[in-house]
Write a protein that holds these residues in place. Structure first.
Motif, PDB file in Angstrom:
ATOM      1  N   UNK A 146      38.874  31.196  32.563  1.00  0.00           N
ATOM      2  CA  UNK A 146      39.376  29.829  32.424  1.00  0.00           C
ATOM      3  C   UNK A 146      38.607  29.081  31.342  1.00  0.00           C
ATOM      4  N   UNK A 147      37.282  29.247  31.284  1.00  0.00           N
ATOM      5  CA  UNK A 147      36.482  28.566  30.272  1.00  0.00           C
ATOM      6  C   UNK A 147      36.872  29.051  28.877  1.00  0.00           C
ATOM      7  N   UNK A 148      37.005  30.351  28.716  1.00  0.00           N
ATOM      8  CA  UNK A 148      37.390  30.891  27.412  1.00  0.00           C
ATOM      9  C   UNK A 148      38.760  30.386  26.975  1.00  0.00           C
ATOM     10  N   UNK A 149      39.703  30.326  27.922  1.00  0.00           N
ATOM     11  CA  UNK A 149      41.046  29.863  27.597  1.00  0.00           C
ATOM     12  C   UNK A 149      41.041  28.383  27.228  1.00  0.00           C
ATOM     13  N   UNK A 150      40.307  27.566  28.006  1.00  0.00           N
ATOM     14  CA  UNK A 150      40.239  26.129  27.714  1.00  0.00           C
ATOM     15  C   UNK A 150      39.609  25.877  26.344  1.00  0.00           C
ATOM     16  N   UNK A 151      38.483  26.530  26.077  1.00  0.00           N
ATOM     17  CA  UNK A 151      37.808  26.348  24.792  1.00  0.00           C
ATOM     18  C   UNK A 151      38.670  26.860  23.643  1.00  0.00           C
TER      19      UNK A 151
ATOM     20  N   UNK B  12      41.524  24.485  22.693  1.00  0.00           N
ATOM     21  CA  UNK B  12      41.024  23.314  21.962  1.00  0.00           C
ATOM     22  C   UNK B  12      40.714  23.682  20.511  1.00  0.00           C
ATOM     23  N   UNK B  13      40.150  24.871  20.293  1.00  0.00           N
ATOM     24  CA  UNK B  13      39.768  25.276  18.945  1.00  0.00           C
ATOM     25  C   UNK B  13      40.984  25.533  18.049  1.00  0.00           C
ATOM     26  N   UNK B  14      42.081  26.044  18.629  1.00  0.00           N
ATOM     27  CA  UNK B  14      43.272  26.336  17.808  1.00  0.00           C
ATOM     28  C   UNK B  14      44.317  25.226  17.930  1.00  0.00           C
ATOM     29  N   UNK B  15      43.907  24.104  18.545  1.00  0.00           N
ATOM     30  CA  UNK B  15      44.743  22.905  18.650  1.00  0.00           C
ATOM     31  C   UNK B  15      46.009  23.114  19.482  1.00  0.00           C
ATOM     32  N   UNK B  16      45.951  23.979  20.449  1.00  0.00           N
ATOM     33  CA  UNK B  16      47.061  24.150  21.392  1.00  0.00           C
ATOM     34  C   UNK B  16      46.754  23.292  22.627  1.00  0.00           C
ATOM     35  N   UNK B  17      46.878  21.965  22.436  1.00  0.00           N
ATOM     36  CA  UNK B  17      46.395  21.031  23.451  1.00  0.00           C
ATOM     37  C   UNK B  17      47.250  21.036  24.724  1.00  0.00           C
ATOM     38  N   UNK B  18      48.563  21.188  24.569  1.00  0.00           N
ATOM     39  CA  UNK B  18      49.416  21.238  25.754  1.00  0.00           C
ATOM     40  C   UNK B  18      49.065  22.439  26.616  1.00  0.00           C
ATOM     41  N   UNK B  19      48.838  23.577  25.986  1.00  0.00           N
ATOM     42  CA  UNK B  19      48.447  24.762  26.748  1.00  0.00           C
ATOM     43  C   UNK B  19      47.129  24.517  27.475  1.00  0.00           C
ATOM     44  N   UNK B  20      46.189  23.858  26.791  1.00  0.00           N
ATOM     45  CA  UNK B  20      44.905  23.545  27.424  1.00  0.00           C
ATOM     46  C   UNK B  20      45.068  22.640  28.629  1.00  0.00           C
ATOM     47  N   UNK B  21      45.960  21.618  28.492  1.00  0.00           N
ATOM     48  CA  UNK B  21      46.180  20.703  29.606  1.00  0.00           C
ATOM     49  C   UNK B  21      46.809  21.418  30.796  1.00  0.00           C
ATOM     50  N   UNK B  22      47.745  22.320  30.518  1.00  0.00           N
ATOM     51  CA  UNK B  22      48.365  23.082  31.600  1.00  0.00           C
ATOM     52  C   UNK B  22      47.337  23.943  32.333  1.00  0.00           C
ATOM     53  N   UNK B  23      46.472  24.585  31.563  1.00  0.00           N
ATOM     54  CA  UNK B  23      45.431  25.415  32.172  1.00  0.00           C
ATOM     55  C   UNK B  23      44.470  24.540  32.988  1.00  0.00           C
ATOM     56  N   UNK B  24      44.162  23.342  32.461  1.00  0.00           N
ATOM     57  CA  UNK B  24      43.247  22.436  33.160  1.00  0.00           C
ATOM     58  C   UNK B  24      43.797  22.049  34.528  1.00  0.00           C
TER      59      UNK B  24
ATOM     60  N   UNK C 121      46.571  35.386  24.243  1.00  0.00           N
ATOM     61  CA  UNK C 121      46.331  36.372  25.309  1.00  0.00           C
ATOM     62  C   UNK C 121      45.542  35.742  26.444  1.00  0.00           C
ATOM     63  N   UNK C 122      44.505  34.962  26.095  1.00  0.00           N
ATOM     64  CA  UNK C 122      43.681  34.315  27.119  1.00  0.00           C
ATOM     65  C   UNK C 122      44.498  33.325  27.947  1.00  0.00           C
ATOM     66  N   UNK C 123      45.428  32.615  27.267  1.00  0.00           N
ATOM     67  CA  UNK C 123      46.239  31.616  27.980  1.00  0.00           C
ATOM     68  C   UNK C 123      47.105  32.289  29.038  1.00  0.00           C
TER      69      UNK C 123
END
Length: 776
Positions: free
Chosen positions: A74-79, A82-94, A265-267
């Protein structure tokens, strides 16, 4: 004792984290269609950061424990998002991460084992003799050789020895046995027992800290503290899922020369089936168990219960009712049983003794009119006496006389064989009867043991502070694998620890003396409806109703919930692996991958919610009419059982050549023809056909039908003997042996038949709460 889990401090914040991340995700989704895309992405980035900070903490805490679980992915996917600017994906994972943590925290929290009840019950003061007076001192000031006064109802503060008189003690706090015991002058007395008689003196043999009761408290604390935190089901599966994910993400990123490909892949690999589905199934299991009267204090306890292979049980209050009940009332020749019981119960109405309550309950159950006695005197250890009408009645110990009547010797012999207590009844200075009392086995116990075997329990062990004779009797009836009698609280803890080394071990108990063993077991189960609050505090699971079969319900629920959790997790990870392959091939960018992962989550969560309904294979549909029939015939059993003594009384009088034997046989036969046989015929015509469907066919009741036929045959045989006796004016000598065989045999057959019906059929009627829970 406080929870020692490193993430325990977060459990109050996790619902807030879930609320914040969900609100941020929804706000961003609302702003995006309005053209406020910068604000939307800002919300999603904020949500990602909000989840990332605690996720890092959870990951570090897991690594410190030597575990690399789902939090790392989860940490790797969240980080990465954020680094590749896929913010919606990050919010969903959060949202998925914080939701899973909130569910897991709700399922994992366990009661603190502070054992407040043990500490509150411990004596704080003692009455110490000082010259001709008595002073109250803190219990810590008592030293060996101090002479202490223990008043009625008080708890003995320290270990010691009785001085100049005997004592009547309630030792249930230490042994679990409900029957009071008598100790003579010079005998040892342990701290923690209660004075159930008059005041007595003891000479202290130890300080409070070195006494028995303090040792129980220490044992409970140590046993509770040594239990390690439960490893989450999700983390066990993550042990292999994590390296697979990292390898696929690394290979995909290197092959494509794109960090975004690795993040994709991480997502899709974010193990939401583990973060969400497993906790949902466990929480669903907890919810269903609570509706059945089983409070399970955390997902860890539920998971362990589902893996249990060894079950250890206390006897008194767990396998038995925990209170004495009348097994039989025997009247002296020439006396009426009902009248003897009525007089005894009238005297016992005002006695606080545990046997007195059982005698009064039996008399009231038989509908006998009790009167208020006068001139009541009670001598601890001897019994109670008083005037009932024109009679002087004594109930308690048998008076010492020059000779013991033959009927009394027979009662004593039977009590030894049945491991029963005897309350002798003396009316107007003449022995008039006796009441035999025994702590009865719970009706549900045999069926529950069979259900537990079916649920996967390989080893059933009984631990009891009681004597060997009653312990062996209970173990033989229930088919237990091992029995250990005369066990102290320390012995129980040692036995539980030894079993726990070999397999996941469940310990069931209800008394203060069981609390340390409950804390030492992998899973402690307390009979909370009647047990002490100390055992409930020390337990992981509390049965809130006074029914042992709820333990089997809890086991079924635990195994089903764990099966669904594993099924959901495995199916979800399999789908995630397919999505990972697609993402590695460049077919799934991070945001669509996150949406696909959401679809997988919905599917596995819906599957996990099946745990709320329980295992369909374990359901036994039963019509309301059948349940009403069970209630009817169970009530008839209760009344008929009281009259079974007529058969034994008739046989005993015939064997003793009593002139009243013929009249006793006639009364027994009237009972058979007028009450028992109509009941058996009604069962055959109404109940057994109704039970065929829920029990899987008529063969399930075939043996009981054969017993009905034998009961009918023996009853007819007794009737034939009576017809001949009436024709000849008396019983012939050649009739005696056959009549004795018929009467004794029928008495034994009926007792066994009643027990079999109660254990195999009538306990099914108590499944109504389960059925009601299924409908809710």
């Amino acid at each position: 004792m406080a929870e020692t889990h490193p993430t325990a401090r977060w459990w109050r914040a996790e619902p807030m984290l879930l609320a914040l991340t969900a609100a941020g995700l929804l706000l961003g989704l609302a702003l995006w269609p309005l053209g406020l895309r910068a604000a939307a992405t800002g919300c999603w980035l904020a949500v990602t950061v909000i989840a990332l900070v605690p996720a890092v903490w959870w990951m570090v805490a897991a690594l410190r424990r030597g575990q690399a679980g789902v939090d790392l992915i989860a940490v790797l996917a969240l980080a990465g998002t954020a680094l590749v600017h896929e913010y919606l994906a990050g919010a969903l994972i959060a949202v998925m991460l914080t939701g899973g943590r909130a569910l897991d925290a709700a399922a994992r929290r366990r009661a603190t084992r502070d054992l407040r009840a043990l500490l509150e019950r411990a004596p704080r003061t003692a009455r110490r003799r000082a010259g001709d007076g008595v002073v109250v001192v803190p219990v810590d000031e008592v030293v060996p050789d101090d002479v202490l006064v223990v008043a009625p109802g008080e708890t003995v503060p320290v270990d010691g020895r009785l001085l100049d008189t005997g004592a009547v003690l309630d030792e249930s706090a230490l042994t679990g046995e409900p029957l009071q015991v008598e100790r003579a002058a010079g005998e040892p007395v342990r701290s923690g027992v209660v004075n159930a008689g008059g005041s007595f003196l003891i000479r202290a043999g130890a300080t409070a800290a070195a006494s028995t009761y303090a040792g129980i408290v220490r044992l409970a604390r140590e046993a509770g503290a040594e239990n390690a935190p439960v490893v989450r089901l999700a983390d066990r599966y993550a042990a292999w899922f994590l390296p697979v994910t990292l390898i696929v993400a690394t290979v995909a990123g290197l092959a494509a020369g794109s960090f975004t490909r690795a993040v994709a892949v991480l997502v899709v690999a974010t193990p939401c089936p583990l973060l969400l589905a497993a906790p949902v199934a466990i929480v669903s299991g907890l919810s269903r168990a609570s509706r059945l009267g089983v409070v399970i204090r955390g997902g860890g306890a539920l998971e362990n219960l589902g893996r249990a292979r060894t079950l250890m049980m206390d006897k008194t209050g767990t396998l038995t009712a925990g209170a004495p009940a009348v097994v039989d009332v025997v009247a002296a020749p020439g006396r009426d049983t009902a009248d003897v019981l009525r007089l005894a119960a009238s005297v016992e109405k005002l006695s606080p003794h545990v046997l007195a309550a059982a005698i009064v309950t039996e008399a009231l159950a038989r509908g006998l009119p009790l009167v208020l006695p006068t001139g009541i005197t009670e001598s601890p250890g001897s019994g109670v006496s008083g005037e009932v009408g024109s009679h002087r009645v004594q109930v308690g110990k048998r008076p010492v006389t020059q000779s013991v009547p033959a009927w009394a010797r027979a009662v004593e012999a039977r009590a030894r064989l049945d491991t029963a207590a005897i309350a002798w009844i003396v009316i107007d200075d003449e022995p008039a009867g006796a009441v035999l009392l025994h702590d009865p086995l719970r009706r549900q116990a045999p069926r529950t043991m069979r259900r537990l075997r079916d649920a996967g329990i390989d080893r059933l062990v009984m631990l009891t502070g009681d004597r060997w004779e009653p312990a062996r009797e209970v173990a033989a009836v229930l088919g237990l694998d091992e029995v250990r009698a005369e066990q102290s609280p320390a012995d129980k803890v040692t036995a539980v620890r030894a079993e726990r080394e070999r397999a996941v071990t469940v310990m069931v108990g209800d008394g203060v003396n069981d609390a340390p063993a409950l804390a030492a077991a992998t899973v402690g189960v307390a009979m909370g409806a009647r047990g002490s609050s100390a055992s409930s505090e020390a337990a992981d699971i509390v049965l809130t109703t006074d029914r042992l079969d709820r333990l089997a319900d809890a086991m079924d629920t635990a195994r089903w919930a764990r099966r669904i959790a594993v099924q959901s997790a495995v199916a979800g990870m399999a789908l995630s692996l397919l999505a990972m392959i697609a993402a590695a091939a460049g077919l799934l960018p991070p945001a669509p991958g996150a949406l696909l992962q959401e679809g997988i989550d919905v599917a596995v969560i819906l599957n996990a919610l099946r745990a709320l309904r329980g295992d369909p294979a374990g359901r036994h549909p039963m019509a309301d009419t059948t349940r009403r029939l069970l209630d009817r015939f169970r009530a008839e059993h209760d009344s008929l059982r009281e009259l079974l003594a007529l058969l034994r009384t008739a046989a005993d009088r015939l064997a003793a050549d009593d002139p009243a034997a013929l009249a006793a046989i006639e009364r027994a036969h009237t009972f058979l023809v007028g009450d028992l046989l109509p009941h058996e015929r009604a069962e055959e015509q109404l109940l057994y056909p109704a039970l065929a469907a829920p029990l899987g066919g008529p063969e399930a009741t075939a043996t009981m039908s054969r017993a009905h036929a034998e009961i009918q045959r023996l009853s007819a045989r007794i009737g034939a003997h009576l017809d001949r006796a009436h024709a000849e004016g008396t019983l012939a000598g050649d009739q005696t042996d056959d009549l004795l065989a018929c009467l004794y045999g029928l008495h034994t057959l009926l007792r066994l038949h009643f027990l079999q019906e109660e254990e195999n059929y009538f306990t099914l009627g108590a499944a109504a709460p389960v059925a009601a829970a299924e409908r809710r």
